[in-house]
Design a protein around this motif. Structure first.
Motif, PDB file in Angstrom:
ATOM      1  N   GLY A  38      32.024 -33.972  47.427  1.00 57.60           N
ATOM      2  CA  GLY A  38      32.911 -32.829  47.231  1.00 57.60           C
ATOM      3  C   GLY A  38      32.394 -31.571  47.920  1.00 57.60           C
ATOM      4  N   LEU A  39      31.093 -31.363  47.856  1.00 56.64           N
ATOM      5  CA  LEU A  39      30.507 -30.193  48.531  1.00 56.64           C
ATOM      6  C   LEU A  39      30.676 -30.285  50.041  1.00 56.64           C
ATOM      7  N   GLN A  40      30.580 -31.494  50.589  1.00 58.79           N
ATOM      8  CA  GLN A  40      30.802 -31.660  52.021  1.00 58.79           C
ATOM      9  C   GLN A  40      32.269 -31.426  52.375  1.00 58.79           C
ATOM     10  N   CYS A  41      33.168 -31.805  51.482  1.00 59.81           N
ATOM     11  CA  CYS A  41      34.587 -31.515  51.702  1.00 59.81           C
ATOM     12  C   CYS A  41      34.834 -30.010  51.741  1.00 59.81           C
ATOM     13  N   PHE A  42      34.156 -29.255  50.883  1.00 58.60           N
ATOM     14  CA  PHE A  42      34.298 -27.795  50.909  1.00 58.60           C
ATOM     15  C   PHE A  42      33.715 -27.211  52.198  1.00 58.60           C
ATOM     16  N   LYS A  43      32.621 -27.790  52.687  1.00 57.03           N
ATOM     17  CA  LYS A  43      32.041 -27.341  53.950  1.00 57.03           C
ATOM     18  C   LYS A  43      33.030 -27.569  55.094  1.00 57.03           C
ATOM     19  N   LEU A  44      33.652 -28.740  55.111  1.00 53.01           N
ATOM     20  CA  LEU A  44      34.642 -29.037  56.146  1.00 53.01           C
ATOM     21  C   LEU A  44      35.887 -28.163  55.993  1.00 53.01           C
ATOM     22  N   ALA A  45      36.257 -27.834  54.764  1.00 53.82           N
ATOM     23  CA  ALA A  45      37.412 -26.959  54.540  1.00 53.82           C
ATOM     24  C   ALA A  45      37.146 -25.560  55.083  1.00 53.82           C
ATOM     25  N   ARG A  46      35.940 -25.073  54.854  1.00 54.62           N
ATOM     26  CA  ARG A  46      35.588 -23.737  55.352  1.00 54.62           C
ATOM     27  C   ARG A  46      35.620 -23.689  56.871  1.00 54.62           C
ATOM     28  N   LEU A  47      35.126 -24.734  57.506  1.00 51.14           N
ATOM     29  CA  LEU A  47      35.150 -24.770  58.963  1.00 51.14           C
ATOM     30  C   LEU A  47      36.559 -25.024  59.480  1.00 51.14           C
ATOM     31  N   GLN A  48      37.337 -25.828  58.779  1.00 46.34           N
ATOM     32  CA  GLN A  48      38.714 -26.103  59.186  1.00 46.34           C
ATOM     33  C   GLN A  48      39.572 -24.844  59.097  1.00 46.34           C
ATOM     34  N   PHE A  49      39.261 -23.961  58.150  1.00 44.73           N
ATOM     35  CA  PHE A  49      40.032 -22.732  57.980  1.00 44.73           C
ATOM     36  C   PHE A  49      39.865 -21.792  59.163  1.00 44.73           C
ATOM     37  N   ALA A  50      38.638 -21.583  59.613  1.00 46.66           N
ATOM     38  CA  ALA A  50      38.386 -20.642  60.702  1.00 46.66           C
ATOM     39  C   ALA A  50      37.203 -21.138  61.538  1.00 46.66           C
ATOM     40  N   PRO A  51      37.438 -22.032  62.511  1.00 46.67           N
ATOM     41  CA  PRO A  51      36.326 -22.617  63.260  1.00 46.67           C
ATOM     42  C   PRO A  51      35.776 -21.752  64.393  1.00 46.67           C
ATOM     43  N   PHE A  52      36.536 -20.786  64.871  1.00 40.22           N
ATOM     44  CA  PHE A  52      36.077 -19.993  65.999  1.00 40.22           C
ATOM     45  C   PHE A  52      34.972 -19.034  65.566  1.00 40.22           C
ATOM     46  N   GLY A  53      33.918 -18.968  66.340  1.00 38.52           N
ATOM     47  CA  GLY A  53      32.803 -18.077  66.052  1.00 38.52           C
ATOM     48  C   GLY A  53      31.783 -18.656  65.096  1.00 38.52           C
ATOM     49  N   LYS A  54      31.913 -19.921  64.748  1.00 40.57           N
ATOM     50  CA  LYS A  54      30.966 -20.553  63.831  1.00 40.57           C
ATOM     51  C   LYS A  54      30.222 -21.666  64.550  1.00 40.57           C
ATOM     52  N   GLU A  55      28.987 -21.875  64.133  1.00 42.54           N
ATOM     53  CA  GLU A  55      28.149 -22.927  64.700  1.00 42.54           C
ATOM     54  C   GLU A  55      27.758 -23.915  63.617  1.00 42.54           C
ATOM     55  N   VAL A  56      27.519 -25.138  64.034  1.00 44.83           N
ATOM     56  CA  VAL A  56      27.019 -26.174  63.139  1.00 44.83           C
ATOM     57  C   VAL A  56      25.589 -26.476  63.563  1.00 44.83           C
TER      58      VAL A  56
END
Length: 120
Positions: A38-56
């Motif tokens: 579930g925590l990984q799903c929230f991580k993917l949700a956060r990145l799916q919401f606004a992926p520009f300007g973020k790094e993994v």
């Protein structure tokens, strides 16, 4: 430029996909065993919401994260990565879609093996 990219991304489906990821994260967190997923799903949700300007970035490469990544891969991670990969291929058809394809590839890499990764 990342603000404009995120705005266009949200309008073209990023918001809906992010809400879907949050919903599945809540469902996984209903069980004690499913909380890491579930925590990984929230991580993917956060990145799916606004992926520009973020790094993994990789923050943990221990054996435990390797085992969790293999379990994740077997129970849905491969399908998620393939969907994002197909999306990236389709987005590269036009020059305008290339920045969005790069973000879809970022999501594909994270959805393939999310444990031990951090979104900055």
């Amino acid at each position: 430029m990342s603000c404009l990219g995120n705005l266009i991304w949200m309008i073209c489906g990023g918001l809906i996909n992010s809400l879907i990821w949050c919903f599945f994260g809540v469902l996984w967190c209903l069980t004690i065993i499913g909380i890491p997923v579930g925590l990984q799903c929230f991580k993917l949700a956060r990145l799916q919401f606004a992926p520009f300007g973020k790094e993994v970035v990789t923050v943990n490469t221990s054996g435990g994260t390797f085992v969790l990544n293999i379990v994740w891969l077997l129970f849905g991670g491969l399908e998620l990565a393939l969907v994002n990969l197909v999306s990236a291929i389709l987005l590269t058809v036009t020059i305008v879609g290339i920045p969005f394809a790069r973000q879809a590839l970022k999501l594909a890499m994270l959805s393939l093996m999310p444990f031990g990764k951090e979104v900055l």
